[in-house]
Motif scaffolding. Sequence first.
Motif, PDB file in Angstrom:
ATOM      1  N   ASN A 173      32.943  15.578  43.799  1.00 45.59           N
ATOM      2  CA  ASN A 173      32.902  15.948  44.905  1.00 45.59           C
ATOM      3  C   ASN A 173      32.031  15.558  45.974  1.00 45.59           C
ATOM      4  O   ASN A 173      32.105  15.548  47.195  1.00 45.59           O
ATOM      5  N   ALA A 176      33.279  12.219  47.398  1.00 49.62           N
ATOM      6  CA  ALA A 176      34.518  12.545  48.423  1.00 49.62           C
ATOM      7  C   ALA A 176      33.797  13.041  49.672  1.00 49.62           C
ATOM      8  O   ALA A 176      34.364  12.639  50.654  1.00 49.62           O
ATOM      9  N   SER A 177      32.901  13.769  49.478  1.00 49.04           N
ATOM     10  CA  SER A 177      32.012  14.189  50.728  1.00 49.04           C
ATOM     11  C   SER A 177      31.628  12.997  51.612  1.00 49.04           C
ATOM     12  O   SER A 177      31.619  12.898  52.751  1.00 49.04           O
ATOM     13  N   ALA A 179      32.459   9.957  51.197  1.00 49.27           N
ATOM     14  CA  ALA A 179      33.585   8.988  51.539  1.00 49.27           C
ATOM     15  C   ALA A 179      34.303   9.434  52.888  1.00 49.27           C
ATOM     16  O   ALA A 179      34.640   8.697  53.806  1.00 49.27           O
ATOM     17  N   ASN A 180      34.487  10.887  53.308  1.00 50.07           N
ATOM     18  CA  ASN A 180      34.905  11.381  54.231  1.00 50.07           C
ATOM     19  C   ASN A 180      34.123  11.701  55.263  1.00 50.07           C
ATOM     20  O   ASN A 180      34.416  12.171  56.388  1.00 50.07           O
ATOM     21  N   GLY A 181      32.647  11.105  55.208  1.00 49.29           N
ATOM     22  CA  GLY A 181      31.810  11.544  56.454  1.00 49.29           C
ATOM     23  C   GLY A 181      31.689  13.160  56.476  1.00 49.29           C
ATOM     24  O   GLY A 181      31.335  13.458  57.923  1.00 49.29           O
ATOM     25  N   PHE A 182      31.869  13.995  55.649  1.00 48.06           N
ATOM     26  CA  PHE A 182      31.446  15.478  55.656  1.00 48.06           C
ATOM     27  C   PHE A 182      30.331  15.821  55.029  1.00 48.06           C
ATOM     28  O   PHE A 182      30.700  16.258  53.788  1.00 48.06           O
ATOM     29  N   ARG A 219      37.235  22.477  54.171  1.00 45.07           N
ATOM     30  CA  ARG A 219      36.505  21.399  53.688  1.00 45.07           C
ATOM     31  C   ARG A 219      35.157  21.570  53.250  1.00 45.07           C
ATOM     32  O   ARG A 219      34.556  20.834  52.556  1.00 45.07           O
TER      33      ARG A 219
END
Length: 230
Positions: A173, A176-177, A179-182, A219
């Motif tokens: 998790n 992924a955050s 990598a997604n820039g979030f 998100r």
Amino acid sequence: DAALNGVAGEYWERLAPAIDRVWRTGVEDLRTDLRGWLQHVAANDSGWEPLHFEFAFGLPPSADRDPASTKDAVLLDEGVQLRGSIDLVEQNVNGSLRVTAHKTGKRPDAIPLYVGGGKLLQPLLYGVAAQKLLAKEVAQGRLLYSTQRGAFEAVDIQIQEKSRLILARLLANIDASIANGFLPPAPQKDTCERCDYRVVCGPYEEQRYEEHKNRRDERLDPLIEIRGMA
């Protein structure tokens, strides 16, 4: 006592404390903590033999670190490259290991089973790192609150298949955050007061999040999942 007196004397010369009485009171508090910690170890850890102190990986060489330390980071099976230093590695009569992180604060009110809502990762991360580096089974990781403030209490976290699955999910998790820039400012209550990045976000993120947290935003699901991990 001799070690504490030597270190305290060295720092007294270096710092020249303005109020000697305050300095000496602080040193005596440390002496009480050290004696309490040693008494805890003597009463509770007779089945464990210390193997490594300050066992570091991925950090520059230092005379203060265990001779078995390595300058290379460890790549965990969970896909994360880790650097750090384990306070203590011990071995029991069965040959399995335990890793300990010493803490000077208070024990958490909610005792974690695995990761404590993502706040307490050291026992599992350092446990799987030691297993990888030392090629031996690590039975548990623990946090030892080794001061009067922490009441000399220990939190033991077993390293087993379920705990590793939870750790892997948590790390996925986080990855992924990134990598997604979030990486949203979605703080829990009162955590901003202790955050080093408050100067970046400003002082009002907790208030903003409270005003909007009931609005559905998929998100945020990975963060909510992490916070729900025991």
